[in-house]
Design an enzyme around this catalytic site. Structure first.
Site, PDB file in Angstrom:
ATOM      1  NE  ARG A   4      -3.848   0.605   1.928  1.00 46.31           N
ATOM      2  CZ  ARG A   4      -5.066   0.635   2.482  1.00 46.31           C
ATOM      3  NH1 ARG A   4      -5.270   1.320   3.587  1.00 46.31           N
ATOM      4  NH2 ARG A   4      -6.069  -0.004   1.927  1.00 46.31           N
ATOM      5  CG  HIS A   9      -8.401   0.037  -2.800  1.00 48.21           C
ATOM      6  ND1 HIS A   9      -7.666  -1.083  -2.449  1.00 48.21           N
ATOM      7  CD2 HIS A   9      -9.032   0.437  -1.653  1.00 48.21           C
ATOM      8  CE1 HIS A   9      -7.843  -1.333  -1.159  1.00 48.21           C
ATOM      9  NE2 HIS A   9      -8.659  -0.434  -0.659  1.00 48.21           N
ATOM     10  CD  GLN A  16     -12.897  -1.774  -0.755  1.00 47.94           C
ATOM     11  OE1 GLN A  16     -12.063  -1.732   0.130  1.00 47.94           O
ATOM     12  NE2 GLN A  16     -14.108  -2.250  -0.556  1.00 47.94           N
ATOM     13  CG  ASP A  47     -13.582   6.285  -0.919  1.00 47.44           C
ATOM     14  OD1 ASP A  47     -13.568   6.158   0.327  1.00 47.44           O
ATOM     15  OD2 ASP A  47     -12.540   6.233  -1.612  1.00 47.44           O
ATOM     16  CB  CYS A  75     -13.909   1.214   0.105  1.00 49.04           C
ATOM     17  SG  CYS A  75     -13.529   2.962   0.292  1.00 49.04           S
ATOM     18  NE  ARG A 134     -10.234  -5.364   0.622  1.00 46.79           N
ATOM     19  CZ  ARG A 134      -9.449  -4.364   1.040  1.00 46.79           C
ATOM     20  NH1 ARG A 134      -9.994  -3.272   1.562  1.00 46.79           N
ATOM     21  NH2 ARG A 134      -8.133  -4.420   0.887  1.00 46.79           N
TER      22      ARG A 134
HETATM   23  N1   CP Z   1     -11.160  -0.244   2.503  1.00 47.13           N
HETATM   24  C1   CP Z   1      -9.883  -0.309   2.932  1.00 47.13           C
HETATM   25  O1   CP Z   1      -8.939  -0.521   2.170  1.00 47.13           O
HETATM   26  O2   CP Z   1      -9.734  -0.139   4.284  1.00 47.13           O
HETATM   27  P1   CP Z   1      -8.381   0.089   5.076  1.00 47.13           P
HETATM   28  O3   CP Z   1      -7.835   1.427   4.661  1.00 47.13           O
HETATM   29  O4   CP Z   1      -8.786   0.036   6.508  1.00 47.13           O
HETATM   30  O5   CP Z   1      -7.410  -1.010   4.715  1.00 47.13           O
HETATM   31  N1  NVA Z   2      -9.947   6.658  -1.262  1.00 52.15           N
HETATM   32  C1  NVA Z   2      -9.577   6.231   0.061  1.00 52.15           C
HETATM   33  C2  NVA Z   2      -9.789   4.771   0.220  1.00 52.15           C
HETATM   34  C3  NVA Z   2      -9.439   4.206   1.569  1.00 52.15           C
HETATM   35  C4  NVA Z   2      -9.647   2.724   1.655  1.00 52.15           C
HETATM   36  C5  NVA Z   2      -8.141   6.601   0.324  1.00 52.15           C
HETATM   37  O1  NVA Z   2      -7.303   6.436  -0.575  1.00 52.15           O
HETATM   38  O2  NVA Z   2      -7.840   7.079   1.421  1.00 52.15           O
END
Ligand code: CP
Ligand code: NVA
Length: 309
Positions: A102, A129, A132, A224, A264, A292
């Site tokens: 990530r 993502h 997701q 989101d 998400c 997930r």
């Molecule tokens: N939806 C998602 O990726 O959640 P986190 O940021 O908690 O991993």
């Molecule tokens: N769009 C959000 C998603 C988090 C799971 C971010 O990137 O923070």
């Protein structure tokens, strides 16, 4: 043989995507069957950003499959002190069987896959993502069965999450309508990619500024956060720009009566979604979060254990 990775859902063929969703369903209904499939395998989990769902679902998923997840915070890795991505990828490839990362820059995940010799899974970048999206469409298939001809509406920021939704929807025969404020549209690079997939699949992709038009006829309404990780300084500005883009009961009533609400997570009740919708009867947000785990277990079985799709 080419090492497969999941940087984008576009790395999969539509058949592989359907196969993964079917495997996710088997993993969910018969977890015992897969209990030791990843015995002796390790997955490195690199995090430059915070996470609840991604970290826990990958760590627990590896454990449930008989393997091990290693949490590697960017703050502790030498990567955070300037060791190159290339060296990191090559060294980790000598120890672990796969990397989940990530990151802020999308290129970091691309480079990990480029320089490493093991599968790399994108656990969210500024651009995409994909894990997701796997869980989201798995959740929708659980609710509706075949998604062909159905419409997904996304209301809010043109961000990493919607990029992955737009790429994935056509692969499953779904139309998608995206409503954003002006200036917050999805990145044209991913819109183009999604559009070419839609042309091939014969599905529709619509970008607009009107949330009501987007949700009209939709089977699912998705939103989101208005400020993603890394955009904290823009939060106040965005709160203003996104007025009128909250998913509330009145907006949900414009979708199909059987429509579900997805997010998400994490969510901000009272900002992008009202509490009434997030916690209401149409909401599937916690099934989505649970999924997930199942979808990623399927992905891990495919990438690390050669499970056929
Ligand atoms: N939806 C998602 O990726 O959640 P986190 O940021 O908690 O991993
Ligand atoms: N769009 C959000 C998603 C988090 C799971 C971010 O990137 O923070």
């Amino acid at each position: 043989m080419r090492v497969r990775s999941l940087i984008s859902v576009a790395d999969l063929t539509p058949e592989e995507l359907r196969g993964l969703l079917a495997l996710a369903s088997r993993v969910k209904s018969e977890p015992e069957r897969y209990r030791s499939r990843l015995s002796g395998k390790s997955l490195g989990l690199i995090f430059e950003k915070s996470s609840t769902r991604t970290r826990v679902s990958f760590e627990v998923g590896m454990f449930q499959l008989g393997g091990q997840g290693l949490f590697l915070s960017n703050r502790d890795l030498q990567l955070g002190r300037g060791e190159t991505i290339s060296d990191t990828a090559q060294v980790l490839s000598r120890y672990v069987d796969g990397i989940m990362a990530r990151t802020f820059a999308h290129q970091t995940v691309v480079d990990l896959a480029r320089y490493g010799t093991i599968p790399v899974i994108n656990g969210l970048t500024d651009d995409l993502h994909p894990c997701q999206a796997l869980a989201d469409f798995f959740t929708l298939t659980e609710v509706f069965g075949d998604l062909m001809g159905r419409k997904l509406a996304y209301v809010g920021d043109g961000n990493n999450v919607v990029h992955s939704l737009m790429i994935t929807a056509p692969m499953l025969g779904m139309d998608i309508a995206v409503a954003t404020p002006e200036g917050y549209e999805p990145n044209p690079v991913y819109v183009e990619k999604a559009r070419s997939g839609a042309v091939e699949a014969g599905t529709k992709i619509e970008l607009m500024n009107d949330p009501a038009a987007a949700v009209d006829g939709a089977s699912a309404v998705y939103t989101d956060v208005w400020a993603s990780m890394g955009q904290e300084e823009e939060a106040a500005l965005r709160l203003e720009a996104f007025k009128g883009y909250r998913v509330d009961a009145s907006l949900m009533s414009k979708a199909l009566p059987e429509a579900v609400f997805l997010h998400c997570l994490p969510c901000h009740r009272g900002e992008e979604v009202s509490a009434e919708v997030a916690d209401g009867p149409q909401s599937r947000i916690f099934d989505e979060a649970e999924n997930r785990l199942h979808a990623q277990k399927a992905l891990l079985l495919w990438l690390l254990a050669g499970e056929s799709l």
